[in-house]
Motif scaffolding. Sequence first.
Motif, short mmCIF file in Angstrom:
data_model
loop_
_atom_site.label_atom_id
_atom_site.label_comp_id
_atom_site.label_asym_id
_atom_site.label_seq_id
_atom_site.Cartn_x
_atom_site.Cartn_y
_atom_site.Cartn_z
N SER A 389 -67.80 -15.52 -73.42
CA SER A 389 -66.89 -16.55 -73.89
C SER A 389 -67.16 -17.86 -73.14
O SER A 389 -67.90 -17.90 -72.16
N GLU A 390 -66.53 -18.90 -73.62
CA GLU A 390 -66.46 -20.12 -72.83
C GLU A 390 -65.53 -19.88 -71.65
O GLU A 390 -64.67 -18.98 -71.69
N ALA A 391 -65.71 -20.67 -70.59
CA ALA A 391 -64.80 -20.55 -69.45
C ALA A 391 -63.36 -20.80 -69.90
O ALA A 391 -63.10 -21.73 -70.67
N PHE A 392 -62.44 -19.95 -69.47
CA PHE A 392 -61.04 -20.12 -69.88
C PHE A 392 -60.15 -20.50 -68.71
O PHE A 392 -58.93 -20.68 -68.87
N ALA A 393 -60.70 -20.61 -67.48
CA ALA A 393 -59.90 -20.95 -66.31
C ALA A 393 -60.74 -21.73 -65.32
O ALA A 393 -61.94 -21.48 -65.19
N GLU A 394 -60.10 -22.65 -64.62
CA GLU A 394 -60.77 -23.45 -63.60
C GLU A 394 -59.89 -23.52 -62.36
O GLU A 394 -58.70 -23.20 -62.40
N GLY A 395 -60.51 -23.95 -61.23
CA GLY A 395 -59.77 -24.12 -59.99
C GLY A 395 -59.43 -22.82 -59.30
O GLY A 395 -58.48 -22.74 -58.53
N VAL A 396 -60.25 -21.77 -59.55
CA VAL A 396 -59.96 -20.44 -59.00
C VAL A 396 -60.90 -20.12 -57.85
O VAL A 396 -61.94 -20.76 -57.66
N THR A 397 -60.56 -19.08 -57.10
CA THR A 397 -61.40 -18.63 -56.01
C THR A 397 -61.18 -17.13 -55.83
O THR A 397 -60.41 -16.50 -56.57
N ASN A 409 -52.27 -7.10 -74.65
CA ASN A 409 -52.94 -8.34 -74.25
C ASN A 409 -53.78 -8.13 -73.01
O ASN A 409 -53.53 -7.22 -72.21
N PHE A 410 -54.80 -8.98 -72.82
CA PHE A 410 -55.50 -9.03 -71.56
C PHE A 410 -54.72 -9.95 -70.62
O PHE A 410 -54.33 -11.06 -71.02
N GLU A 411 -54.50 -9.48 -69.41
CA GLU A 411 -53.81 -10.26 -68.39
C GLU A 411 -54.76 -10.44 -67.22
O GLU A 411 -55.39 -9.48 -66.77
N VAL A 412 -54.88 -11.67 -66.72
CA VAL A 412 -55.77 -11.97 -65.60
C VAL A 412 -54.97 -12.71 -64.54
O VAL A 412 -54.22 -13.66 -64.85
N VAL A 413 -55.11 -12.29 -63.31
CA VAL A 413 -54.53 -13.00 -62.16
C VAL A 413 -55.63 -13.19 -61.14
O VAL A 413 -56.43 -12.27 -60.90
N HIS A 423 -52.04 -17.02 -63.35
CA HIS A 423 -51.98 -15.97 -64.36
C HIS A 423 -52.36 -16.53 -65.72
O HIS A 423 -51.82 -17.56 -66.16
N TRP A 424 -53.31 -15.88 -66.38
CA TRP A 424 -53.71 -16.18 -67.75
C TRP A 424 -53.53 -14.93 -68.60
O TRP A 424 -53.59 -13.82 -68.09
N TRP A 425 -53.33 -15.11 -69.90
CA TRP A 425 -53.29 -13.95 -70.77
C TRP A 425 -53.95 -14.30 -72.10
O TRP A 425 -54.00 -15.46 -72.51
N ARG A 426 -54.55 -13.26 -72.73
CA ARG A 426 -55.21 -13.43 -74.02
C ARG A 426 -54.45 -12.65 -75.08
O ARG A 426 -54.17 -11.45 -74.90
N ASN A 427 -54.15 -13.32 -76.18
CA ASN A 427 -53.45 -12.69 -77.29
C ASN A 427 -54.46 -11.89 -78.12
O ASN A 427 -55.22 -12.45 -78.90
N ASN A 428 -54.46 -10.58 -77.93
CA ASN A 428 -55.43 -9.73 -78.62
C ASN A 428 -55.06 -9.42 -80.06
O ASN A 428 -55.84 -8.79 -80.79
N PHE A 436 -54.20 -18.17 -72.77
CA PHE A 436 -53.11 -19.06 -72.39
C PHE A 436 -52.96 -19.04 -70.87
O PHE A 436 -53.13 -18.00 -70.23
N GLY A 437 -52.62 -20.18 -70.29
CA GLY A 437 -52.39 -20.26 -68.86
C GLY A 437 -53.05 -21.49 -68.28
O GLY A 437 -53.67 -22.29 -69.01
N PRO A 438 -52.91 -21.73 -66.99
CA PRO A 438 -52.34 -20.76 -66.03
C PRO A 438 -50.86 -20.98 -65.77
O PRO A 438 -50.35 -22.09 -65.90
N GLU A 439 -50.19 -19.91 -65.39
CA GLU A 439 -48.90 -20.00 -64.73
C GLU A 439 -49.16 -19.71 -63.27
O GLU A 439 -49.66 -18.63 -62.92
N VAL A 440 -48.88 -20.66 -62.42
CA VAL A 440 -49.17 -20.53 -60.99
C VAL A 440 -47.91 -20.12 -60.24
O VAL A 440 -46.83 -20.68 -60.48
N PHE A 441 -48.04 -19.16 -59.35
CA PHE A 441 -46.90 -18.71 -58.55
C PHE A 441 -47.39 -18.37 -57.15
O PHE A 441 -48.56 -18.08 -56.92
N GLY A 442 -46.48 -18.42 -56.20
CA GLY A 442 -46.84 -18.20 -54.81
C GLY A 442 -47.48 -19.44 -54.21
O GLY A 442 -47.87 -20.37 -54.91
N THR A 443 -47.59 -19.45 -52.88
CA THR A 443 -48.16 -20.60 -52.17
C THR A 443 -49.26 -20.25 -51.20
O THR A 443 -50.03 -21.11 -50.80
#
Length: 487
Positions: A389-397, A409-413, A423-428, A436-443
Motif C-alpha cells: 500500500s501507500e504509506a498510511f502513517a507518518e511521524g512514528v518510531t 477491522n485492522f487496528e495499528v498502534v 492509533h490507526w484503523w482500516r475499515n475492512n 483512519f487516524g491517528p488518534e494519539v494518546f499518552g505522553t
Amino acid sequence: MTESSDYTEYTDYSTYSEYTDHPRQKICFAILVHNRREVIFDLLDNIRCYCPNSSVVLYNGGDDPELCKGLGYPVCPTSRKLYYGVTAIYMVEVMEWLEDINYAYDVLINLDSDVLFAREGFEQYILTEMKDKDYLGVDTKIPDDDFYCLVQLRQEINRWIPLLGNEPYRESFNVGQVYSRKLVLRLLHDDLYELLKSNLRDTRAFGVDELVFATIVERLGYKLHAYREDVSSTIRYRPHFPLDEMISLMNFQPECALIHPVYRNLKDETRSFAREVMKRKIQLDPDYQERFMEEYLGEMPYLIRRSKYNGAKIEWLAASEESGLLYWRENQSGRTRDVLFGPYAFGSGKIKGLTALESRFGNLEAVCRSDNRLVHYWRDEDSGEWFQSEAFAEGVTGMPALLESSYGNFEVVTPMKEGGLGHWWRNNDAPEHPWFGPEVFGTEKYDEVILIENDELHLTAIACKDGKYQYYVRDDHNSWEWYGPYD
C-alpha cells in the motif's frame, strides 16, 4: 511403602550448558494435554523460547487420538482419555514409559497444558534447587483438615491406607512437582508400586495427585522441599491470570517465570500478551532467534503460525539487509532445513520495524515501519503474490503492533516520534479499505507496543519503555476514548 534395593543406579547425564554457569542436568517436562491443538503449539513455542535446555514429552489425555500427531515431540504410548481432576495415573505411566525407553533425563517436572512461561529463569532455578534434592513442590505442607482433595481421598480411605498409612498426609500442588530420576527409579521399583498404580487407575477422588505423590515420597524416606515463595506465587489452582496481573508480575516480580493457570484459548488476553512478548524476544534478540531457526532469515524475523493449518505450519517475515522484506515458509512443525522454503523478496525501503498476522481473508498481512512511516503489505493466498500500500502513517518510531479486531477491522498502534502512541484503523468492510487516524494518546516516549483485545473485547495497548510495561485500554462500545497508563 517399603524399602527396596532392586532398582537401577542413578545415571549422570549432566552436560555443560551455554545458558548456565554450571554443568546442567537434563530437565524433562511431562505435559498432560487434552484438546485444542493450536494451544499445544502455543505452549511448545513458549517452552522452546524460555526453557531451551529442557526436553518435552506429552501425554494425550483427550478424546482425539490424533491430537498430538505430528507435533514433533514424544507421546506416551499408553495415553488415553482422562477426566477432569482424576488424572494422576498419567504421571506414573510417563515415568514407566521413560524408563522403558531409557530416556535421558535427570529431573522430571509435571506440567499441565494451561501453563505458560513469562520469562527465562525457571530452568536455572530448578537446576540450582535440585542440585541436592530429590523432590520439589509448590506449597508443600501438611494439608488443612478441610482441604477438598483430602476430603475426597477420605471417601476412599480403605483404598489408600495400605499405601499411605494413616494421616497426617502431605500436600503439594500437582503443577510444578519435580522429581529426580533417582527418586523415579526408587518409586518404580518399590514393593507397593503396583498397588499405587492400580489405585491411581481406579480412583474417582478429585485431585489425589496433590496428596499421594508427596506423601509417598516422604514415606520412602526422601525429604520434601517447597519452591521459594517468590517463585511459586504465580502457580495456583484458581483464578486464571488476568492481563493486569500478568503485566504487574512482568514489571515487579522478576523471580516469577512459570504461570498457572492461563485459559486454553488463543484469544485469551493473558495468552495473547505472552505470545506477543515471546515473538518480540525472537525478533529482537539473536539468542532467542537461534532457538527457533537453523539459518539466518533476515533482520527482525516475525513468526506466524497459520490457523489455516491448525498451527502446524510456520511462516516467517523478516527485513532484508538491503531493503524490503523476505518471506519464508515451512510445511511442518519441526525446524529442519529440508522443509524451509524461501526467501521470496518483495517491497522496498529499509525496514526498521515489522509486525504481521493472518487475516480473516486468509492472507498474510504485515505492517512495517520505514523511516518514520508505516506501510501495509499483504500476500494474496491464491496467487502467492505480495502487494504494497501507500504509506498510511507518518511521524512514528519504534516497533508497531497490528491486530484484526472482533469488528473485523485492522487496528495499528505504534510509538510516536514526539511521544505517546498513535492509533490507526482500516475499515475492512468498505470497498477501498480506507485507513483512519491517528488518534494519539499518552505522553511517554516508548520503544515498542503490543496490541491485543482484552477479555471484554476492548482494545488494549501494552507499551514498553526501558523494559517496563504500561497499558492503555480503549473504552470500546461507549466513549471510544483511550484510558491509562496503568502498570
